[in-house]
Design a protein around this motif. Structure first.
Motif, PDB file in Angstrom:
ATOM      1  N   MET A  53       0.757  19.314   8.566  1.00  0.00           N
ATOM      2  CA  MET A  53       0.846  19.477   7.123  1.00  0.00           C
ATOM      3  C   MET A  53       0.917  20.959   6.732  1.00  0.00           C
ATOM      4  O   MET A  53       1.590  21.326   5.779  1.00  0.00           O
ATOM      5  CB  MET A  53      -0.347  18.817   6.427  1.00  0.00           C
ATOM      6  CG  MET A  53      -0.370  17.307   6.579  1.00  0.00           C
ATOM      7  SD  MET A  53       1.148  16.495   6.065  1.00  0.00           S
ATOM      8  CE  MET A  53       1.038  16.709   4.316  1.00  0.00           C
ATOM      9  N   GLY A  54       0.270  21.831   7.481  1.00  0.00           N
ATOM     10  CA  GLY A  54       0.336  23.253   7.218  1.00  0.00           C
ATOM     11  C   GLY A  54       1.730  23.809   7.458  1.00  0.00           C
ATOM     12  O   GLY A  54       2.194  24.710   6.764  1.00  0.00           O
ATOM     13  N   LYS A  55       2.435  23.263   8.443  1.00  0.00           N
ATOM     14  CA  LYS A  55       3.806  23.705   8.743  1.00  0.00           C
ATOM     15  C   LYS A  55       4.796  23.193   7.725  1.00  0.00           C
ATOM     16  O   LYS A  55       5.820  23.824   7.471  1.00  0.00           O
ATOM     17  CB  LYS A  55       4.232  23.246  10.131  1.00  0.00           C
ATOM     18  CG  LYS A  55       3.525  23.997  11.230  1.00  0.00           C
ATOM     19  CD  LYS A  55       4.005  23.537  12.587  1.00  0.00           C
ATOM     20  CE  LYS A  55       3.289  24.314  13.672  1.00  0.00           C
ATOM     21  NZ  LYS A  55       3.752  23.921  15.006  1.00  0.00           N
ATOM     22  N   LEU A  56       4.515  22.048   7.108  1.00  0.00           N
ATOM     23  CA  LEU A  56       5.449  21.447   6.141  1.00  0.00           C
ATOM     24  C   LEU A  56       5.365  22.137   4.779  1.00  0.00           C
ATOM     25  O   LEU A  56       6.296  22.048   3.994  1.00  0.00           O
ATOM     26  CB  LEU A  56       5.158  19.962   5.982  1.00  0.00           C
ATOM     27  CG  LEU A  56       5.458  19.091   7.210  1.00  0.00           C
ATOM     28  CD1 LEU A  56       5.062  17.650   6.943  1.00  0.00           C
ATOM     29  CD2 LEU A  56       6.912  19.172   7.605  1.00  0.00           C
ATOM     30  N   GLN A  57       4.286  22.816   4.483  1.00  0.00           N
ATOM     31  CA  GLN A  57       4.124  23.437   3.165  1.00  0.00           C
ATOM     32  C   GLN A  57       4.702  24.806   3.131  1.00  0.00           C
ATOM     33  O   GLN A  57       4.902  25.555   3.912  1.00  0.00           O
ATOM     34  CB  GLN A  57       2.660  23.476   2.767  1.00  0.00           C
ATOM     35  CG  GLN A  57       2.127  22.094   2.552  1.00  0.00           C
ATOM     36  CD  GLN A  57       0.641  22.120   2.175  1.00  0.00           C
ATOM     37  OE1 GLN A  57       0.021  23.157   2.131  1.00  0.00           O
ATOM     38  NE2 GLN A  57       0.118  20.942   1.913  1.00  0.00           N
TER      39      GLN A  57
END
Length: 57
Positions: A53-57
């Motif tokens: 999720m950190g990479k997608l934001q």
């Protein structure tokens, strides 16, 4: 019900691998492998989701 005792590679606690589970099938194929308990599996899965999720934001 058949079960095996294994030691978690992360927390070093003993846990039971119960017959009929996916982990039991994998254990039967490779009895000398390294396995993790359900608690550590949940923590690893949670950390992986947070990283994704950190990479997608």
């Amino acid at each position: 019900m058949i079960s095996y005792k294994a030691t978690c590679i992360f927390c070093k606690k003993d846990f039971q691998i119960l017959e009929g589970t996916n982990k039991y099938r994998i254990y039967k194929q490779n009895m000398g492998g390294r396995y993790s308990c359900d608690d550590c599996d949940r923590i690893i899965q949670h950390e992986a989701k947070k990283a994704l999720m950190g990479k997608l934001q």
